[in-house]
Design a protein around this motif. Structure first.
Motif, PDB file in Angstrom:
ATOM      1  N   CYS A 146      -1.209 -33.835  -8.585  1.00 18.92           N
ATOM      2  CA  CYS A 146      -0.291 -34.098  -9.705  1.00 18.92           C
ATOM      3  C   CYS A 146      -1.004 -34.844 -10.826  1.00 18.92           C
ATOM      4  N   ARG A 147      -1.836 -35.818 -10.466  1.00  9.11           N
ATOM      5  CA  ARG A 147      -2.582 -36.554 -11.487  1.00  9.11           C
ATOM      6  C   ARG A 147      -3.566 -35.634 -12.205  1.00  9.11           C
ATOM      7  N   ALA A 148      -4.277 -34.816 -11.430  1.00  9.01           N
ATOM      8  CA  ALA A 148      -5.295 -33.955 -12.026  1.00  9.01           C
ATOM      9  C   ALA A 148      -4.674 -32.898 -12.924  1.00  9.01           C
ATOM     10  N   ASP A 183       1.594 -43.540  -6.928  1.00  8.43           N
ATOM     11  CA  ASP A 183       1.729 -42.191  -6.370  1.00  8.43           C
ATOM     12  C   ASP A 183       3.069 -41.572  -6.750  1.00  8.43           C
ATOM     13  N   LYS A 184       4.132 -42.352  -6.617  1.00  7.62           N
ATOM     14  CA  LYS A 184       5.454 -41.834  -6.976  1.00  7.62           C
ATOM     15  C   LYS A 184       5.524 -41.512  -8.464  1.00  7.62           C
ATOM     16  N   ARG A 185       4.931 -42.358  -9.293  1.00  5.93           N
ATOM     17  CA  ARG A 185       4.940 -42.089 -10.730  1.00  5.93           C
ATOM     18  C   ARG A 185       4.227 -40.785 -11.049  1.00  5.93           C
ATOM     19  N   ALA A 186       3.103 -40.526 -10.374  1.00  4.36           N
ATOM     20  CA  ALA A 186       2.356 -39.288 -10.630  1.00  4.36           C
ATOM     21  C   ALA A 186       3.173 -38.062 -10.246  1.00  4.36           C
ATOM     22  N   ILE A 187       3.855 -38.132  -9.106  1.00  2.00           N
ATOM     23  CA  ILE A 187       4.645 -36.989  -8.642  1.00  2.00           C
ATOM     24  C   ILE A 187       5.855 -36.769  -9.548  1.00  2.00           C
ATOM     25  N   PHE A 203       4.732 -35.252 -12.829  1.00  2.00           N
ATOM     26  CA  PHE A 203       4.363 -33.845 -12.674  1.00  2.00           C
ATOM     27  C   PHE A 203       5.601 -32.955 -12.743  1.00  2.00           C
ATOM     28  N   PHE A 204       6.623 -33.279 -11.955  1.00  2.00           N
ATOM     29  CA  PHE A 204       7.818 -32.434 -11.933  1.00  2.00           C
ATOM     30  C   PHE A 204       8.623 -32.573 -13.220  1.00  2.00           C
ATOM     31  N   ARG A 224      -4.872 -34.459  -1.501  1.00  2.00           N
ATOM     32  CA  ARG A 224      -3.489 -34.918  -1.407  1.00  2.00           C
ATOM     33  C   ARG A 224      -2.689 -34.462  -2.625  1.00  2.00           C
ATOM     34  N   PHE A 225      -1.406 -34.266  -2.435  1.00  2.00           N
ATOM     35  CA  PHE A 225      -0.565 -33.733  -3.496  1.00  2.00           C
ATOM     36  C   PHE A 225      -0.459 -34.692  -4.675  1.00  2.00           C
ATOM     37  N   GLU A 226      -0.380 -35.994  -4.424  1.00  4.14           N
ATOM     38  CA  GLU A 226      -0.275 -36.934  -5.529  1.00  4.14           C
ATOM     39  C   GLU A 226      -1.525 -36.885  -6.412  1.00  4.14           C
TER      40      GLU A 226
END
Length: 386
Positions: A376-378, A155-159, A162-163, A371-373
């Motif tokens: 970010c993945r999508a 999850d942290k990697r995806a967020i 994204f940023f 969910r936000f994570e």
């Protein structure tokens, strides 16, 4: 395709399309685009699934009060001493009672005065910070490097990815003066946003790159000039205060180091606690609110993550409305809502903030019921700039 999956896909496509148009504009003839993330508890929950919700954070248990004698005595003085559990709704009522007795001495209970009210508020803030720290991984800075550690997980990697992609795309816009694409306004107390920004884009410590709406006299015990090079360009505005924001006479200092209960009690953080009549009278808020208003008025794309616009946040909803002060200001602006609550609930609340949605169809609204994570993945690879 199921309706929910179709809604998710359409929102991702809309985000990629809006971003492509923003970043693909002619840098010679168009102003720098501005994207603002308005972050609620769901943002912290995306970063750490153990992050407490309001209903988990803002409660009082009788056994916890053993460490907080002033608060225990105050509860007894106002007739709440026999409560062995105060839930979130009760906490908001208690906050209102304390706020009113601070503001109006004439209605104070017989054994309540300004000093024990202040001590009790300090103890509540200490208790809230303790509970948050116990519930989840609230990363504090390394005192030597002033960098935030990150425990690796998907999850942290995806967020972070994204940023990082957004920041990299913004740096390729071809403008003579590099400008940041995205900024943050948050209702959260924690250090999630600082941690994210510390791990994207490389460069020096995040403290030399953020404008907080108020300039502190010190950061983690050092003067702000110790955090050179100062290339302040990105905004992070905490509209409910934060665990790191400490009063220092007439100014403030930010301390992201690990502080135990004794230090927190002696020097409590500036936090707006839930109340049925929230008090934003501290000078800190008089400084940051105009900055938040200006940022929102300049914003082209507002991304609301995990913030449900609760009724008691009347002042914050008014600030949020400054994205479009009148209907014509809303033209050309987009709002993306990322939340696990049903879209119809969020839409109803949003329409009460932006009356122009029904009247002229602006700002354009896009819902991601998840969910936000996962958002970010999508979003990864959905457009040229994602």
């Amino acid at each position: 395709m199921p309706l929910v999956d179709r809604a998710l896909s359409q929102t991702i496509e809309a985000f990629a399309d809006v971003l492509d148009r923003l970043l693909g504009g002619d840098p010679e003839s168009t102003p720098p685009p501005v994207m603002t993330f308005w972050c609620g508890a769901g943002f912290s929950k995306a970063w750490d699934r153990h992050a407490p919700t309001d209903g988990e954070l803002f409660v009082l248990q009788a056994d916890e009060l053993e460490d907080f004698p002033n608060l225990r005595q105050l509860l007894k003085a106002i007739g709440w001493g026999d409560h062995d559990h105060i839930n979130f709704e009760g906490f908001k009522t208690l906050g209102y009672i304390i706020d009113m007795q601070i503001r109006h001495p004439e209605i104070r209970n017989r054994h309540v005065d300004a000093h024990n009210l202040k001590l009790s508020v300090n103890e509540i803030r200490t208790l809230i910070q303790r509970r948050f720290r116990a519930a989840c991984e609230m990363a504090t800075v390394d005192p030597e490097t002033l960098r935030f550690p990150v425990r690796d997980d998907p999850d942290k990697r995806a967020i972070l990815s994204f940023f990082d992609r957004l920041a990299t795309s913004a740096s390729r816009m071809g403008r003579a003066v590099p400008t940041p694409l995205f900024h943050f306004v948050t209702t959260n107390y924690d250090f999630t946003i600082e941690t994210i920004l510390d791990h994207i884009g490389g460069g020096p410590s995040v403290f030399g790159r953020l404008y907080r709406g108020v300039t502190p006299s010190r950061i983690c015990g050092r003067t702000i000039w110790d955090h050179l090079p100062l290339t302040v360009d990105r905004n992070l505005i905490k509209v409910n205060g934060g665990f790191e924001i400490l009063r220092s006479g007439d100014t403030y200092h930010f301390d992201y180091r690990d502080r135990r209960d004794e230090a927190v009690r002696e020097e409590p953080p500036l936090l707006i606690l839930p109340s049925r009549a929230q008090d934003y009278g501290d000078p800190y808020f008089h400084e940051i609110f105009p900055k938040a208003v200006r940022l929102l008025r300049e914003t082209d794309v507002l991304v609301i993550v995990g913030y449900s616009m609760p009724r008691e946040d009347a002042l914050l909803r008014f600030i949020l409305r400054q994205l479009a002060e009148n209907p014509e200001d809303a033209r050309g602006k987009h709002v993306f809502l990322i939340d696990t609550k049903p879209p119809d609930v969020i839409r109803e609340r949003l329409e009460k903030v932006f009356f122009s949605i029904d009247r002229i169809g602006w700002p354009r609204t896009h819902y991601y019921p998840g969910r936000f994570e996962d958002f970010c993945r999508a979003a990864a690879g959905a457009g040229e700039y994602c």
